[in-house]
Design a protein around this motif. Structure first.
Motif, mmCIF file in Angstrom:
data_model
loop_
_atom_site.group_PDB
_atom_site.id
_atom_site.type_symbol
_atom_site.label_atom_id
_atom_site.label_comp_id
_atom_site.label_asym_id
_atom_site.label_seq_id
_atom_site.Cartn_x
_atom_site.Cartn_y
_atom_site.Cartn_z
ATOM 1 N N ILE A 33 0.840 -1.187 0.000
ATOM 2 C CA ILE A 33 0.000 0.000 0.000
ATOM 3 C C ILE A 33 0.882 1.246 0.000
ATOM 4 N N ILE A 34 0.644 2.129 -0.949
ATOM 5 C CA ILE A 34 1.329 3.413 -0.993
ATOM 6 C C ILE A 34 0.452 4.406 -0.225
ATOM 7 N N LYS A 343 -11.862 4.140 -0.523
ATOM 8 C CA LYS A 343 -11.761 2.699 -0.294
ATOM 9 C C LYS A 343 -11.566 1.941 -1.609
ATOM 10 N N LEU A 344 -12.221 2.404 -2.659
ATOM 11 C CA LEU A 344 -12.069 1.775 -3.966
ATOM 12 C C LEU A 344 -10.659 1.987 -4.506
ATOM 13 N N LEU A 345 -10.120 3.206 -4.343
ATOM 14 C CA LEU A 345 -8.756 3.500 -4.796
ATOM 15 C C LEU A 345 -7.747 2.624 -4.050
ATOM 16 N N LEU A 346 -8.002 2.401 -2.773
ATOM 17 C CA LEU A 346 -7.138 1.533 -1.982
ATOM 18 C C LEU A 346 -7.202 0.101 -2.499
ATOM 19 N N GLY A 350 -4.120 0.230 -4.750
ATOM 20 C CA GLY A 350 -3.135 0.109 -3.680
ATOM 21 C C GLY A 350 -2.626 1.454 -3.209
ATOM 22 N N VAL A 351 -3.455 2.503 -3.342
ATOM 23 C CA VAL A 351 -3.067 3.853 -2.939
ATOM 24 C C VAL A 351 -4.065 4.357 -1.900
ATOM 25 N N ALA A 352 -3.559 4.788 -0.751
ATOM 26 C CA ALA A 352 -4.406 5.320 0.318
ATOM 27 C C ALA A 352 -4.404 6.837 0.265
ATOM 28 N N VAL A 353 -5.596 7.428 0.298
ATOM 29 C CA VAL A 353 -5.761 8.873 0.364
ATOM 30 C C VAL A 353 -6.753 9.174 1.482
ATOM 31 N N THR A 382 0.910 6.833 -9.257
ATOM 32 C CA THR A 382 0.166 7.374 -10.395
ATOM 33 C C THR A 382 0.016 6.325 -11.500
ATOM 34 N N ARG A 383 0.992 5.410 -11.649
ATOM 35 C CA ARG A 383 0.834 4.311 -12.620
ATOM 36 C C ARG A 383 -0.310 3.394 -12.186
ATOM 37 N N ASN A 384 -0.349 3.090 -10.886
ATOM 38 C CA ASN A 384 -1.432 2.248 -10.376
ATOM 39 C C ASN A 384 -2.791 2.911 -10.591
ATOM 40 N N ILE A 385 -2.842 4.208 -10.322
ATOM 41 C CA ILE A 385 -4.099 4.941 -10.490
ATOM 42 C C ILE A 385 -4.504 4.982 -11.961
#
Length: 407
Positions: A33-34, A343-346, A350-353, A382-385
């Motif tokens: 997780i980033i 939660k969906l982005l996580l 794999g990115v937590a905001v 940003t690649r994951n997003i």
């Protein structure tokens, strides 16, 4: 004995808890997780500051009770910083008090100056302690626009005319957390004139004063003539010197407010650990090239993040200050709201905001993204997003998020 305590009842469920729970579960499953959700600096404090801490810890005399208001040398150092940086003269004895981070100072001053039922003006969205410090103290909060401009000034005028009882205090925070808005000196002049005219206190949170990326250098409200009649300002070493866990902050300004905070603190704490205070003196009085290096670091991270998100198809305004980007949720995901989108982005990237709702109802529709990972990890984020957004062109429904949580 089953009813919830009165002050706890006034606090809503902690919005960030849902995302934090999902983040912890993902890490427990071994997922990478980033974490861009928390404003937690990842860099080390300056070496000379750490060395001063180590030297002082080795002194057996440094381990007793300290001074609640801050050791004299520390208060003088903070006054020296204000003189150099803002051209503001402060009396270290009557116009400065050290705090256990700016958050503690804000909360304790809220308690010191608030009577039950008072009306307090707070920008929405804003950092939670700005609102809940006063709510815990028994006040009612009236929201005002967060952007420093005519809308805020008009809202202040309406609040004075239509609030019962009349507002007693106003919170401002520029560069702001979470929105990254900056204010200029002209705006502060109007704010001070308003506060003096209406007999309202101003509490200014200047924790991000040194994190700016362009020619707009954040000013202090205390630079305005007459500001010390109505204003107190909170600063912190947390972000400027990457000393967040050291819990070293300050309040400066109006002597009456400083005395109120000093007095209430004298009943609650003995001050920060003396070696931390001594090291803080070294930070404020020592070489300041580390501050420019910190600023450059965050500027590089900002540019990597904003460019990467743009390439992913997510247009996010480039912040001029603070260590955050305030990002509008992509339109096709807007129906989810900030918590479910986070939660969906996580789950998918794999990115937590941080969901914008956690900063107030008018933060809904946004997420806060922290510049708290190195550029390599930000590029990976940003690649994951980008992969997530391109694989979800149709836009998921809320049921997709619920399914992911149950999986």
């Amino acid at each position: 004995m089953t009813e919830e305590f009165h002050r706890i009842r006034r606090l809503p469920p902690y919005v960030f808890a849902e995302v934090n729970k999902a983040k912890a579960a993902a890490r427990h499953r071994g997922e990478d997780i980033i974490d861009l959700g928390m404003g937690n600096p990842d860099s080390a404090p300056p070496p000379h500051v750490v060395q001063k801490l180590v030297e002082t810890v080795a002194d057996p005399r440094a381990h007793g009770y300290s001074v609640s208001k801050g050791i004299p040398g520390l208060r003088k150092a903070l006054a020296g910083y204000y003189a150099r940086r803002f051209g503001v003269k402060l009396d270290p004895e009557t116009e400065v008090v050290a705090t256990l981070g700016s958050k503690e100072g804000l909360a304790n001053l809220s308690a010191a100056i608030t009577s039950p039922g008072d009306t307090i003006l707070v920008p929405n969205p804003s950092y939670p302690i700005h609102q809940f410090g006063f709510i815990i103290a028994g006040a009612s909060v009236r929201s005002i626009p967060a952007h420093p401009g005519e809308d805020m000034l008009r809202a202040l005028d309406r609040a004075v005319r239509h609030s019962v009882p009349k507002p007693t205090a106003l919170i401002v925070n520029f560069p702001s957390n979470p929105t990254a808005f900056l204010a200029d000196l002209d705006f502060y002049k109007e704010l001070v004139a308003f506060a003096r005219r209406e007999d309202i206190w101003i509490l200014s949170d200047l924790a991000y004063a040194e994190i700016y990326f362009g020619s707009n250098v954040p000013p202090s409200i205390l630079q305005v003539d007459g500001a010390k009649d109505v204003a107190v300002e909170f600063t912190s070493l947390s972000k400027t010197y990457s000393m967040a866990g050291w819990r070293m902050g300050f309040a400066a300004g109006n002597p009456r407010l400083i005395n109120a905070l000093t007095r209430i603190k004298s009943y609650l704490d003995y001050g920060a650990f003396t070696p931390i205070q001594v090291a803080a003196v070294a930070a404020l009085n020592g070489p300041q090239d580390c501050v420019e290096q910190m600023r450059t670091l965050y500027r590089e991270r900002r540019d990597v993040l904003i460019r990467g998100l743009s390439a992913a198809g997510w247009e996010v305004p480039s912040p001029e200050g603070s260590m955050f980007a305030w990002a509008p949720i992509p339109e096709r995901f807007a129906h989810l709201g900030s918590v479910e989108f986070s939660k969906l982005l996580l789950a998918r990237a794999g990115v937590a905001v941080a969901p914008g709702l956690g900063f107030g109802e008018y933060g809904e529709g946004f997420v806060r993204i922290g510049l708290v990972e190195n550029t390599q990890r930000l590029r990976q984020a940003t690649r994951n997003i980008k992969a997530f957004l391109h694989n979800n062109n149709a836009g998921p429904g809320l049921s997709d998020v619920v399914h992911l949580e149950k999986a």
